[in-house]
Write an enzyme that holds these catalytic residues in place. Structure first.
Site, PDB file in Angstrom:
ATOM      1  N   GLY A 193       0.830  -1.215   0.000  1.00 50.72           N
ATOM      2  CA  GLY A 193       0.000   0.000   0.000  1.00 50.72           C
ATOM      3  C   GLY A 193       0.854   1.250   0.000  1.00 50.72           C
ATOM      4  O   GLY A 193       2.070   1.175  -0.224  1.00 50.72           O
ATOM      5  N   ASN A 194       0.243   2.380   0.219  1.00 46.48           N
ATOM      6  CA  ASN A 194       0.996   3.632   0.346  1.00 46.48           C
ATOM      7  C   ASN A 194       0.332   4.488   1.417  1.00 46.48           C
ATOM      8  O   ASN A 194      -0.700   4.122   1.970  1.00 46.48           O
ATOM      9  CB  ASN A 194       1.094   4.354  -1.007  1.00 46.48           C
ATOM     10  N   HIS A 195       0.952   5.642   1.701  1.00 49.99           N
ATOM     11  CA  HIS A 195       0.504   6.450   2.837  1.00 49.99           C
ATOM     12  C   HIS A 195      -0.578   7.480   2.482  1.00 49.99           C
ATOM     13  O   HIS A 195      -0.852   8.367   3.294  1.00 49.99           O
ATOM     14  CB  HIS A 195       1.694   7.180   3.460  1.00 49.99           C
ATOM     15  N   ALA A 196      -1.197   7.381   1.317  1.00 47.98           N
ATOM     16  CA  ALA A 196      -2.225   8.381   0.963  1.00 47.98           C
ATOM     17  C   ALA A 196      -3.324   8.380   2.038  1.00 47.98           C
ATOM     18  O   ALA A 196      -3.793   7.318   2.451  1.00 47.98           O
ATOM     19  CB  ALA A 196      -2.816   8.060  -0.396  1.00 47.98           C
TER      20      ALA A 196
ATOM     21  N   ALA B 145      -4.138   7.796  -4.979  1.00 48.63           N
ATOM     22  CA  ALA B 145      -2.761   7.316  -5.195  1.00 48.63           C
ATOM     23  C   ALA B 145      -2.881   5.830  -5.499  1.00 48.63           C
ATOM     24  O   ALA B 145      -2.851   4.988  -4.595  1.00 48.63           O
ATOM     25  CB  ALA B 145      -1.924   7.556  -3.955  1.00 48.63           C
TER      26      ALA B 145
END
Ligand code: CTP
Length: 398
Positions: A206-209, A274
């Site tokens: 995942g990502n930090h969006a 994102a």
């Protein structure tokens, strides 16, 4: 603007009441006429003398004082807007059930004006089903929620439940009075948040969006009369109120499918999510057990939603993409604009702690296909959303 508007600021018993002093100052500075009412327990957190001095009006607390009866009906009818900031867990519950045991509640129950609420409490209280049920009850009456934020809480814990910052509450109040209906009849599709790409049943990439920018955009469009479809991946930001529909997805593929399903109805397509560029080629049906020293994951490219829309969009549709860059911002933004056949790219240059995933502020530039550029200052994401919405309005009108 709230200039000339009559605002009733309701303060209930919460440590966040210290921020109400700043909110009051901001409101008075903006030209509003403000009267303050407090619950009796709020007096323990903030001095009525300070509030009376700043508002240049007596602060009302008790139903009767010095043998004088306080006319709660008149007060409720006087205001153009009632803003409860902070709204404690207890007063929220009383509002839900119409319990009239103090002046604050009597005014609330007599008020004919719109009501905004900025709750503040500890995370466990905020998330308790009783509180959430109470909240849903009062939101069903059309009250506007100024969402709680995440951060340091009075209990010493960190979590959700902080009252929104006074500047953000002021921005919501401004938006309320500025409310234009200039997007009435327009359908807006917005993607927001991150995506989670499953590796096995319990792990993902995942990502930090946080979803803050996309959700702020969705709220701004809705506040101006648009019918907004929000398609969001996992996000920490609270879901905005007033959506036509909110579709929650997990993966890039699920977001792609949801967007393709909804895109044909949209006048404006804003791709603020994102989205993962790569996803595991195979998702293990069972949890992967550790074995060798190294584990190699094979990733495949995801479908590019923005690019697909660039190919299939109809001429009346505006397609807007987002770019987060750490260097060569303009160059990369213009490249994305061309590669994805978008009508505009919103460029967000990454600045440590100020912009990017999770930050409350943003500084954007918008590059249009016709060569027009718009550059904005560092602002709250709510204000940035207004700038973007104003730019979209100009593009639609062009
Ligand atoms: N986007 C999308 N679908 C994807 C990936 C990205 O719709 N599978 C959209 C995003 O929502 C955003 C824009 O494309 O509007 C970002 O462009 P992208 O080229 O993906 O940017 P980066 O991931 O930063 O990629 P690059 O490495 O090319 O800079």
């Amino acid at each position: 603007m709230p200039a000339g508007k009559r605002i009733l600021l309701g303060i209930s018993g919460s440590i966040a009441a210290y921020k109400s002093i700043l909110l009051l100052r901001l409101l008075v500075k903006s030209g509003a006429e403000v009267k303050v009412m407090m619950t009796p327990s709020a007096k323990a957190f903030v001095s009525p003398l300070v509030l009376a001095t700043l508002s240049k009006q007596p602060v009302v607390i008790e139903l009767s004082e010095n043998d004088q009866w306080e006319n709660h009906v008149a007060l409720g009818r006087w205001a153009d807007l009632m803003i409860m900031a902070p709204l404690s867990c207890n007063t929220l519950a009383k509002m839900a059930h119409g319990i009239c045991d103090n002046l604050f509640m009597a005014v609330y129950l007599s008020a004919t004006c719109p009501v905004m609420i900025a709750p503040a409490m500890d995370e466990d209280m905020w998330k308790h089903p009783a509180t959430q049920e109470n909240l849903q009850k009062i939101l069903a009456r059309g009250h506007q929620l100024i969402p709680v934020t995440h951060g340091f809480l009075a209990s010493g814990l960190t979590g959700e439940g902080r009252m929104a910052e006074p500047e953000d509450i002021l921005a919501s109040i401004q938006l309320h009075f500025d409310k234009r209906n200039d997007f009435a009849g327009k359908n807006i599709l917005i993607t927001s948040g991150a995506t989670h790409e499953a590796i096995d049943p319990v792990r993902y990439i995942g990502n930090h969006a946080s979803g803050k920018m996309g959700n702020a955009l969705a709220a701004s469009f809705a506040a101006r009369g648009a019918s907004v479809t929000l398609i969001t991946g996992p996000a920490t930001a609270a879901l905005p109120e007033g959506m036509h529909q909110t579709i929650q997805v997990q993966s890039a593929q699920a977001m792609y499918e949801a967007v393709m399903q909804e895109a044909k109805h949209a006048d404006v397509l804003m791709m603020a999510a994102a989205v993962a560029d790569y996803t595991p080629a195979n998702v293990s049906p069972q949890k992967i057990k550790k074995q060798s020293e190294e584990l190699t994951l094979v990733l495949h490219r995801t479908k590019d939603i923005l690019k697909t829309l660039g190919v299939q969009k109809s001429p009346h549709q505006l397609l807007i993409g987002f770019a987060l860059e750490t260097e060569n911002g303009k160059e990369y933004a213009l490249k994305k604009l061309a590669d994805k056949n978008a009508d505009a790219i919103v460029l967000n240059m990454w600045e440590e702690g100020k912009t990017g995933f999770g930050a409350d502020t943003n500084r954007v530039s918008i590059y249009e296909k016709n060569g027009t550029e718009h550059h904005f200052e560092l602002k709250t994401k709510k204000e940035t959303a207004e700038d973007i919405v104003n730019t979209v309005k100009k593009m639609l009108d062009a």
